[in-house]
Structure formats: structure tokens, C-alpha cells
Enzyme design. Structure first.
Site, PDB file in Angstrom:
ATOM      1  CE1 TYR A 121      -2.968   7.298   4.910  1.00 25.92           C
ATOM      2  CE2 TYR A 121      -4.212   5.667   3.673  1.00 25.92           C
ATOM      3  CZ  TYR A 121      -3.074   6.028   4.386  1.00 25.92           C
ATOM      4  OH  TYR A 121      -2.061   5.125   4.567  1.00 25.92           O
ATOM      5  CG  HIS A 146      -1.463   1.233   1.689  1.00 23.43           C
ATOM      6  ND1 HIS A 146      -2.142   2.077   0.846  1.00 23.43           N
ATOM      7  CD2 HIS A 146      -1.475   1.851   2.904  1.00 23.43           C
ATOM      8  CE1 HIS A 146      -2.544   3.135   1.526  1.00 23.43           C
ATOM      9  NE2 HIS A 146      -2.145   3.021   2.771  1.00 23.43           N
ATOM     10  CG  ASP A 159     -31.772 -18.153  15.952  1.00 21.52           C
ATOM     11  OD1 ASP A 159     -30.740 -18.121  15.235  1.00 21.52           O
ATOM     12  OD2 ASP A 159     -32.878 -17.734  15.552  1.00 21.52           O
TER      13      ASP A 159
HETATM   14  C1  LIG Z   1       1.640   2.032   4.517  1.00 17.69           C
HETATM   15  C2  LIG Z   1       0.700   1.618   5.606  1.00 17.69           C
HETATM   16  C3  LIG Z   1      -0.166   2.542   6.124  1.00 17.69           C
HETATM   17  C4  LIG Z   1      -1.036   2.164   7.123  1.00 17.69           C
HETATM   18  N1  LIG Z   1      -1.835   3.108   7.657  1.00 17.69           N
HETATM   19  C5  LIG Z   1      -2.625   2.795   8.685  1.00 17.69           C
HETATM   20  C6  LIG Z   1      -3.386   3.810   9.311  1.00 17.69           C
HETATM   21  O1  LIG Z   1      -3.314   4.952   8.934  1.00 17.69           O
HETATM   22  N2  LIG Z   1      -4.215   3.453  10.314  1.00 17.69           N
HETATM   23  C7  LIG Z   1      -4.288   2.159  10.742  1.00 17.69           C
HETATM   24  O2  LIG Z   1      -5.059   1.897  11.655  1.00 17.69           O
HETATM   25  N3  LIG Z   1      -3.558   1.184  10.189  1.00 17.69           N
HETATM   26  C8  LIG Z   1      -2.731   1.470   9.178  1.00 17.69           C
HETATM   27  N4  LIG Z   1      -1.975   0.502   8.592  1.00 17.69           N
HETATM   28  C9  LIG Z   1      -2.139  -0.890   9.043  1.00 17.69           C
HETATM   29  C10 LIG Z   1      -1.404  -1.129  10.335  1.00 17.69           C
HETATM   30  O3  LIG Z   1      -0.131  -0.575  10.250  1.00 17.69           O
HETATM   31  C11 LIG Z   1      -1.283  -2.603  10.634  1.00 17.69           C
HETATM   32  O4  LIG Z   1      -2.503  -3.239  10.432  1.00 17.69           O
HETATM   33  C12 LIG Z   1      -0.833  -2.843  12.072  1.00 17.69           C
HETATM   34  O5  LIG Z   1       0.325  -2.089  12.354  1.00 17.69           O
HETATM   35  C13 LIG Z   1      -0.539  -4.320  12.303  1.00 17.69           C
HETATM   36  O6  LIG Z   1      -0.032  -4.476  13.602  1.00 17.69           O
HETATM   37  P1  LIG Z   1       0.452  -5.899  14.099  1.00 17.69           P
HETATM   38  O7  LIG Z   1       0.946  -5.742  15.478  1.00 17.69           O
HETATM   39  O8  LIG Z   1      -0.602  -6.892  13.834  1.00 17.69           O
HETATM   40  O9  LIG Z   1       1.611  -6.307  13.101  1.00 17.69           O
HETATM   41  P2  LIG Z   1       3.106  -5.797  12.982  1.00 17.69           P
HETATM   42  O10 LIG Z   1       3.260  -4.388  13.365  1.00 17.69           O
HETATM   43  O11 LIG Z   1       3.555  -6.177  11.622  1.00 17.69           O
HETATM   44  O12 LIG Z   1       3.849  -6.659  14.049  1.00 17.69           O
HETATM   45  C14 LIG Z   1       4.103  -8.027  13.875  1.00 17.69           C
HETATM   46  C15 LIG Z   1       5.420  -8.314  14.525  1.00 17.69           C
HETATM   47  O13 LIG Z   1       5.593  -9.724  14.522  1.00 17.69           O
HETATM   48  C16 LIG Z   1       6.972  -9.968  14.404  1.00 17.69           C
HETATM   49  N5  LIG Z   1       7.141 -11.357  13.931  1.00 17.69           N
HETATM   50  C17 LIG Z   1       6.612 -11.887  12.830  1.00 17.69           C
HETATM   51  N6  LIG Z   1       6.987 -13.190  12.728  1.00 17.69           N
HETATM   52  C18 LIG Z   1       7.756 -13.465  13.803  1.00 17.69           C
HETATM   53  C19 LIG Z   1       8.443 -14.615  14.244  1.00 17.69           C
HETATM   54  N7  LIG Z   1       8.394 -15.763  13.578  1.00 17.69           N
HETATM   55  N8  LIG Z   1       9.147 -14.523  15.374  1.00 17.69           N
HETATM   56  C20 LIG Z   1       9.195 -13.373  16.077  1.00 17.69           C
HETATM   57  N9  LIG Z   1       8.595 -12.249  15.697  1.00 17.69           N
HETATM   58  C21 LIG Z   1       7.866 -12.286  14.572  1.00 17.69           C
HETATM   59  C22 LIG Z   1       7.435  -8.942  13.406  1.00 17.69           C
HETATM   60  O14 LIG Z   1       8.807  -8.681  13.490  1.00 17.69           O
HETATM   61  C23 LIG Z   1       6.586  -7.731  13.764  1.00 17.69           C
HETATM   62  O15 LIG Z   1       7.251  -6.813  14.584  1.00 17.69           O
HETATM   63  C24 LIG Z   1      -1.067   0.841   7.587  1.00 17.69           C
HETATM   64  C25 LIG Z   1      -0.202  -0.080   7.056  1.00 17.69           C
HETATM   65  C26 LIG Z   1       0.682   0.292   6.076  1.00 17.69           C
HETATM   66  C27 LIG Z   1       1.600  -0.712   5.523  1.00 17.69           C
END
Ligand SMILES: Cc1cc2nc3c(=O)[nH]c(=O)nc-3n(C[C@H](O)[C@H](O)[C@H](O)COP(=O)(O)OP(=O)(O)OC[C@H]3O[C@@H](n4cnc5c(N)ncnc54)[C@H](O)[C@@H]3O)c2cc1C
Length: 828
Positions: free
Chosen positions: A265, A229, A551
Site C-alpha cells: 500500500y 510489519h 436462536d
Molecule cells: C507499521 C504499521 C502500519 C500501520 N498502518 C495502519 C494503517 O495504515 N491504518 C490503520 O488503520 N492501522 C494501521 N496500523 C495499525 C494501527 O496502528 C494499530 O492497530 C493501532 O494504532 C492500535 O491502537 P491502540 O490504541 O490499540 O494501541 P497503541 O497505539 O499501541 O496504544 C497502546 C498504548 O498502551 C500503552 N500501554 C501498554 N501497556 C501499558 C501498561 N502496562 N501501562 C500503561 N500503559 C500501557 C502503550 O504505551 C501504548 O501507548 C499500522 C501499524 C503498524 C505497526
């Protein structure tokens, strides 16, 4: 030390919030593990611009967002705020979008958010970069704003650490360790990490875009797709010079802005503007192709910016915000985050591996709410703060887990993220997926198909247009008239006048069998189901807190065999889990796909069916709410004398191979009685005239049976059953009621037809919201069921319903509106 040992995989905004919420509930044997290095381990949270628009068509999603805002507003990191409550402004540049903003304002109001549609001048006052001549109006939500995601992660982790939670960054989870259970399933025992093994009773996957990989470690198929994105930042915008960082002002003091007509946005960052774009082609990636923190040039969730994809966004942005013409694009990324097949998160426990949970596909917007929901679910066994049925990871049909389906739907949802969508708008692809045995005949009759759980389901039949002559039919307005036809009115009226056949195949069917079947169903439902063979019982599945989980109709087909008419995969999931406590003495099988169902209903239904069978269909022999098995022609059927449309008749079930033969036999026999095939639009109208509730729309986990008008389905006198103690307490406490309203049109017409989720007002105060709505073709008025405070639920109360920028008059009415003395349905 309190609570089980928990490993949270991922220290993004979801994992951090979960650690905080769980530790706040007293659990302290928790380890948060992340492969990257804090404070920016490299997932989506590490670069999210953090816009939080709370308004959503889903009540649950709005409530998850509202809680997130409340929580983040209360948090800071060393004095720096985790949330900038600058407000949110969605602008309209077309009349259609302006109407949509009124509809969205209705949702916000329904779900309790303060929101207003403002004129173009106020839009420009709120966000002066807007070109006044392009804007027709805007939706302003003052409590929206900017989440500082990285700060929020650290602040929540610190709180958790202060309560004993351990945080291990630069530690990759390589595998989830399990041990086998005697029934062939398994349960988690820990995780293998790059720094050694950790023991755990519970592993919660908060791994964001890596979710499918981590879930795959226990063989769980997680239906999400990481998609790129585009997010870009301008350099200094000349007219924003006074807002520059060195001028000492806040990072962002003006509302965040959405320009959905162009998939865009915006947010301020000092004197620059961040621009997010959903208008480019979907950029899906496979989980295995995501680079490790060490190998990724910036971070794993950041792909190289592709300026050619951003060109339309930049042109559109300079058009809406002309001052950007004086600025340059300074930087940009293609950032990865998760999309799902239905735009909802994936929360809850694996069905097959005890102790493995997921909290996936969650935006920053909903992160703290989701964390609260999942922690309540983990600690208390169920979530009391939010109704999670739309978010449960076990909600999917099998075909919805197919990789091809997941990819196609996720990409399409990216494309449509800001589209104006009618509530009945069906997905275009992939279709068709599931066809009942009657499909060919329905095509011949000109069926207008919508999709239900993958099934092609007729909404009305063009062949019935000949029935319209001489009938009075309402005139919905242009919005309500989408996916609607006046033919539905004729089909509904003919059902009440003569007889109609309905394809009920999409209704989920479970077979429950075994020596413990009766004891099991008595335990999991609110009804007395163990009556004589042939008895059919309408009853509920409750949560432990007495909320309505579903239900169901339970038909006793034999001494140890029942057929359960259910609402879908979550009922199957609930029953399969609970059946484990009965040690192999009961089996629960989903028989939906191999069977089919025709609802044959109307005053002449008996005239149609009796000549086709030797079985005596008289009232005396097969009473209302009784079932029997016999042959219709050559077809063996299970006939249940039930009717969701409120007329004499039967649900006729048979195996899929014989469905077409059954259809043809009934169709042929019915011709002399004026039998028609009728569709779902007529069905919905008839069920609302009869006051029959639909789970998931009318009532959900948050409502008690008595609030929903379903107290009659709860047999508190029987032995203990799931949710009984809580239900008993809630019986006398009914602060709100699901209430029947009749709705009238106004001077602009529309005949009082609304579609659901609209706010209900008493004077100027919003007092509730609409659940199901339809036109009552028998009674000639609009019908809306709505949740209202009990004191406003008395018959005769005058209210209004918000319909775009209008208010339609509505009156609380006695229900059911049709056949209150049950004479028609009982065939008396
Ligand atoms: C460009 C962009 C703009 C966005 N804008 C918005 C916005 O304006 N508003 C909004 O609400 N959302 C926005 N989002 C979405 C939002 O950023 C994400 O949905 C949210 O940050 C996801 O959080 P999370 O904790 O699930 O995942 P993440 O932040 O990805 O965290 C997952 C973590 O898991 C760790 N991990 C993965 N696999 C392993 C493993 N095997 N062992 C150990 N660690 C592991 C990773 O290192 C990572 O740190 C945006 C996303 C993008 C890309």
C-alpha cells in the site's frame, strides 16, 4: 461526578477515543494511564501511517470504519485536521484482482458506502504515479483517506480532559487489583501503577500489542499476536517536486493506494511516498520481549528495519510506480501491531473478572467506531449502534485460545491479509482439530471436509457421485463452483426422495439443569419452555433492546433438566452470566464435545429407524417438536423430532463414545431404503428452501424478531423476559424485512447462484443485501435471502442482485419455497 470510576490502560488511538466517547456520554470519573510520554507514547498509534480503507467483508467492520471517518473528519487539533479525506484507490493488475475489486465494490455498496470500480485511465487520473500499462482498473472510495493518528489521540484526549477526564502519561500499570466475590470469581477494584494505586470499578485494557500482558494480570487469555510489519518512506520523488513541504501544499492530496497483488500500500507525504508491505515472512514477537519506552531505541513498537525483507517490495513498487525509480529509500521501520485468529477485534468484558474489559486488536481505521461501541456497551449495558457478535472477546472455542493456535492463525492472517478469499475457503493449518466420532466412516465415504468451529464437517461425499446419473444439476460459475460439487445436488434431492443422515455434531449443545432451570430459561428466552417433559421449543435470546442475540431450541428432558441447541460460545457466555442471578440454583454446561448428533431426515426416515428401537416412533406417539430418550440398538439416544432440512426425522444425540456404533447401526439399517450420508452443501440448500434462518448470517443483534420473520418465536404474553419491553415496542415497527428471493442466471450463465453479502438493487438504487444464498435443488432455482425495505418485500417485486460486474434478475417470492403446508415435515 458521574458514572463509575474507570481506568483506561493505554493512550493510543483506541484509549483516547474511548475516553472521549465515554465522557461524551456523561461519565467523568475516568483516568487514562499510559506508560509512555504523550503525544507519542510509543505504541502502534505513534507511528501508524493512518491509511483508512473502509471496505470490508464484514458489515460491522465497515460501519466501525465509517463512523471513525465521520468522527475524525469533524476533529482538528489547533486547526490542523485529524483526517485527510483524499479517497482510497485499490488497483488491480490481474484479471482475478479486478474481479475481486468488483466483489469488494459489492460489499461497499451493500454496507452503504459510495464506491465505484473505475477504468485504468481514471486510476491514473486519480493517482498519476501509476503505470497505465500495468493497471486493469481500480476500486475508488471517495470517503476513504488518511487518519492523522497522533493528532487524533491528542484531539480526543483534550475533549475528554475538558469534561473532567484525567490523563496520566509516563505511568505504567503494573497490576490490576481485585477482590474476591462469594461465588469464587473476582471483581476489579483498581490498578497498581508505577506512580501508586488508583481505585477503579472498571478497567478497560486498550494496551494494543501489550494487551495480552495487561489481560494476563487478571488471568485472562487474550488471543492476539504482535507482528512486525514493514513501513518505509522514500526520499523526494522527482515528479512530485511541486508537492514538497516548502511548496506549502497539503501533506497528502491524492488518494491512498493499495496494490494487493503485491501485498503493498502507498500514501503520499508531501513529495515522498510511504510504502507498507505485507509480503515478507511473518515476524511475530512475544509480548514479554517488547522493550520499555526507556529501553527502546526509537519506541517500543518500532523494531529495526530489515532492508533484505523489503527488497521485493521496492522492486514491485518501482514497477507499478515507475517514478519511484528516481528516488531513494530514505527510512523504514518494522512496526509492531496486533493480529488475531480471525482478523477481528477483541471487545467486551471478561467472563470471570467483573469490571475488566478489553478493546484490543483495533486498527486506526476502526478506532472511533470501536470506542463508540464499547462506550455504549459500558454505559447502556449493550451496544445499539453496531452488531458486535463477530468482535466479542468471548466468541472463541477453547482450542482457539491455545497459544499454538493463536500464533499459527495470526501469522497466517498476516500472510493472507490481501489475498482473494472465497467465502468457504477453509484454513489449512492447524487442522484437523476436532473430529466427530463418525469421522472414520466419513473418510471412507470420501467426505470433502470444511471446518466449522474446529470440527471437520463433510460438505459432500464423493461416494455419492454415482447418484448423479439422470439428475439435473445447475452450473455455477467458476467462482461459485469453488468448494462446491454437483454431488451436493444429488444429496439434497435424495434427502427429499428417500432418506439421508447428516453429521450435526458441530451444533453447540448446552445442558441447563437445577431447581431453577425452568424459571431461568423462561427468563432468558422468548419461548414458553416450561411445558411437559419432552417438549421442544424454538425460541430466541434477545438483547435488552429487543435485537436477536441468538436462536435456540430448548428441549425439556426432565423436571429440572433441559438441553439447549445453541449457536456457539457467545450463547454459553450469555447463559452463564445470566445464570449468576439465580444464585447457584441452575447450572449451564457445554456438553458439545462429549456428545454427537446425527440428523436422520427424509420421507423414509421412520422406515430406517423404527426397526432399531422398541420405542414407538409414530406421529401419534412422538409428534413434531417433541423429544424422547430411548435406545437405538444398544445406543442410548435423545431424539428430538426437528428438522432443519424440512423433512420427517430426528436429531439423534448420544455420547461421543457411542457415536460410531449409532452411525453404523443406522447406516446398516438404512441400506435397504437407499439411505445416504449427506453433507453441509445439501443441508444449506434444503434449509433455504424451507426458509430456516441462520443466526449471524441472516439475522444478528441489529434485527428485531419481526423484521427477521421470527415473531412467531416470541411469547409476549408470558412473564417478563430479557428484552421483552423493547421487543414489544419493536413489534409494530418493521421498516425492513428478511425476504426470500428466487434468483435467475443471465446470458453469461451461473444459474442464479450467489454466495451472500451481494448488494440488491431496485433499478439503480441499492436497497439491501443478501444474507444466505444457495441453489434450491428441489425447486430448480437460485435462492437468496436478503434484507430489504418493507415496501419492497412484497411477493412479485422484481429486483436485481449485484454479482461481480453483473446484475442477476431476482424476484421476491413467497416462503417457504418447499412444503409451505408442513405436510412433509410433519410426516402427514
Ligand atoms: C507499521 C504499521 C502500519 C500501520 N498502518 C495502519 C494503517 O495504515 N491504518 C490503520 O488503520 N492501522 C494501521 N496500523 C495499525 C494501527 O496502528 C494499530 O492497530 C493501532 O494504532 C492500535 O491502537 P491502540 O490504541 O490499540 O494501541 P497503541 O497505539 O499501541 O496504544 C497502546 C498504548 O498502551 C500503552 N500501554 C501498554 N501497556 C501499558 C501498561 N502496562 N501501562 C500503561 N500503559 C500501557 C502503550 O504505551 C501504548 O501507548 C499500522 C501499524 C503498524 C505497526
Amino acid at each position: 461526578m458521574t458514572g463509575p470510576e474507570v481506568v483506561i490502560v493505554g493512550a493510543g488511538v483506541v484509549g483516547a477515543a474511548l475516553a472521549e466517547e465515554l465522557s461524551a456520554r456523561g461519565w467523568d470519573r475516568i483516568t487514562v494511564v499510559d506508560q509512555g510520554e504523550l503525544p507519542t507514547p510509543g505504541g502502534s498509534s505513534s507511528h501508524a501511517p493512518g491509511l483508512v480503507f473502509q471496505t470490508n467483508g464484514s458489515k460491522t467492520m465497515t460501519e466501525l470504519a465509517r463512523y471513525t471517518v465521520e468522527k475524525l473528519v469533524s476533529l482538528d487539533l489547533d486547526g490542523d485536521p485529524c483526517f485527510l479525506q483524499v479517497g482510497g484507490l485499490e488497483v488491480a493488475t490481474t484479471p482475478e484482482r479486478l474481479a475481486e475489486l468488483h466483489r469488494r465494490c459489492g460489499w461497499a455498496t451493500s454496507w452503504g458506502l459510495d464506491a465505484r470500480v473505475v477504468g485504468p485511465d481514471e486510476c491514473v487520473e486519480l493517482y498519476p504515479l501509476l503505470d497505465r500499462s500495468k493497471v486493469l482498473g481500480g476500486l475508488h472510495v471517495p470517503t476513504d483517506g488518511l487518519a492523522k493518528a497522533v493528532r487524533a489521540v491528542l484531539a480526543q484526549l483534550r475533549l475528554a480532559e475538558s469534561r473532567g477526564v484525567r490523563v496520566l502519561d509516563r505511568t505504567e500499570v503494573l497490576d490490576v487489583l481485585r477482590e474476591s466475590l462469594p461465588d469464587g470469581r473476582s471483581r476489579v477494584t483498581g490498578v497498581r501503577t508505577s506512580a501508586g494505586d488508583l481505585t477503579a470499578d472498571l478497567v478497560v485494557c486498550c494496551a494494543g500489542i501489550w494487551g495480552p500482558k495487561v489481560a494476563g494480570m487478571v488471568g485472562m487469555s487474550l488471543p492476539l499476536t504482535p507482528l512486525g510489519h514493514q513501513l518505509a518512506w522514500t526520499g523526494p520523488v522527482p515528479s512530485m517536486t511541486g508537492l514538497a513541504q516548502d511548496a506549502g501544499g497539503p501533506e497528502c492530496a491524492r488518494p491512498i493506494v493499495r496494490h494487493q497483488d503485491a501485498d503493498l500500500y502507498y500514501r503520499d507525504r508531501f513529495d515522498a511516498v510511504g510504502i507498507g508491505f505485507y509480503g515478507h515472512d511473518p515476524m511475530p514477537v512475544t509480548v514479554d520481549s517488547i522493550l520499555s519506552p526507556e529501553a527502546a531505541p526509537v519506541m517500543p513498537s518500532v523494531l529495526e528495519f530489515t532492508p533484505e525483507d523489503f527488497a521485493p517490495a521496492w522492486a514491485q513498487s518501482q514497477s507499478l510506480l515507475p517514478d519511484l525509480g528516481g528516488a531513494q529509500l530514505a527510512e523504514g521501520i518494522n512496526g509492531l501491531f496486533s493480529f488475531t485468529t480471525d482478523d477481528m477485534p477483541l471487545l467486551g468484558p471478561s467472563r470471570d473478572v467483573d469490571g475488566f474489559w478489553v478493546a484490543e486488536a483495533v486498527w486506526v481505521t476502526h478506532s472511533a467506531g470501536v470506542a463508540r461501541a464499547v462506550s455504549e456497551w459500558l454505559v447502556d449495558g449493550h451496544c445499539t449502534s453496531f452488531d458486535l457478535h463477530e468482535c466479542d472477546v468471548n466468541r472463541f472455542e477453547n482450542h482457539q485460545l491455545a497459544p499454538a493456535y493463536v500464533l499459527e492463525r495470526s501469522c497466517q492472517n498476516f500472510v493472507e491479509v490481501y489475498d482473494i478469499k472465497h467465502p468457504l475457503e477453509p484454513m489449512v493449518k492447524p487442522r484437523p482439530m476436532r473430529r466427530s466420532p463418525f469421522h472414520a466412516r466419513q473418510v471412507e465415504l470420501g467426505a470433502y471436509f470444511l471446518e466449522a468451529a474446529g470440527w471437520e464437517r463433510p460438505h459432500w461425499y464423493e461416494a455419492n457421485s454415482v447418484l448423479l446419473e439422470g439428475r439435473s444439476v445447475p452450473s455455477p460459475d467458476a467462482w461459485a463452483a469453488q468448494h462446491w460439487s454437483p454431488i451436493a445436488a444429488a444429496e439434497a434431492q435424495v434427502t427429499r426422495e428417500r432418506v439421508a443422515m447428516y453429521d450435526m455434531t458441530a451444533l453447540a449443545r448446552l445442558s441447563v439443569a437445577g431447581p431453577a432451570a425452568t424459571a431461568f430459561l423462561e427468563h432468558v428466552t422468548t419461548g414458553s419452555v416450561g411445558k411437559s417433559i419432552g417438549a421442544v421449543t424454538y425460541c430466541l435470546l434477545l438483547d435488552e433492546d429487543g435485537g436477536v442475540h441468538s436462536d435456540v431450541t430448548v428441549a425439556r428432558l426432565g423436571e429440572t433438566h433441559y438441553q439447549v441447541g445453541a449457536n456457539g460460545p457467545l450463547d454459553l457466555d450469555a447463559l452463564v452470566r445470566r445464570a449468576r442471578d439465580f444464585g447457584g440454583h441452575v447450572t449451564v454446561e457445554n456438553i458439545t464435545a462429549g456428545t454427537c448428533c446425527i440428523g436422520l431426515w427424509g420421507p423414509l426416515a421412520r422406515e430406517v429407524l423404527q426397526p432399531l428401537t422398541d420405542f414407538d416412533l409414530s406421529n401419534d406417539n412422538l409428534k413434531y417438536f417433541r423429544g424422547a430418550q430411548f435406545h437405538v440398538g444398544t445406543v442410548p439416544v435423545t431424539a428430538l423430532r426437528l428438522s432443519y432440512v424440512g423433512e420427517l426425522g430426528w436429531e439423534l444425540y448420544t455420547t461421543a463414545d457411542q457415536g460410531l456404533t449409532l452411525w453404523d447401526a443406522i447406516w446398516t439399517a438404512g441400506q435397504e431404503h437407499g439411505l445416504i450420508a449427506a453433507g453441509r452443501a445439501a443441508f444449506n440448500s434444503l434449509r433455504l428452501e424451507k426458509g430456516y434462518r441462520s443466526f449471524g448470517t441472516d439475522m444478528t443483534y441489529e434485527h428485531s424478531p419481526w423484521e427477521a420473520g421470527l415473531g412467531f418465536a416470541v411469547r409476549l404474553a408470558k412473564d417478563d423476559f430479557v428484552g421483552r419491553a423493547a421487543a414489544e415496542k419493536r413489534q409494530g415497527d418493521v421498516p425492513r424485512r428478511l425476504t426470500c428471493l428466487t434468483v435467475r442466471g443471465d446470458e453469461l450463465g451461473g444459474d442464479g447462484i450467489v454466495l451472500g453479502k451481494e448488494p440488491v438493487f431496485s433499478g439503480d438504487a441499492c436497497v439491501g443485501y443478501v444474507t444466505s444464498a444457495a441453489y434450491g435443488y428441489t425447486i430448480g432455482t437460485g435462492i437468496a435471502y436478503a434484507w430489504l425495505p418493507a415496501e419492497l418485500a412484497s411477493v412479485g417485486t422484481e429486483l436485481t442482485i449485484g454479482w461481480f460486474d453483473r446484475r442477476l434478475p431476482a424476484t421476491v417470492s413467497a416462503e417457504p419455497l418447499v412444503d409451505p403446508d408442513m405436510k412433509r415435515i410433519r410426516g402427514l
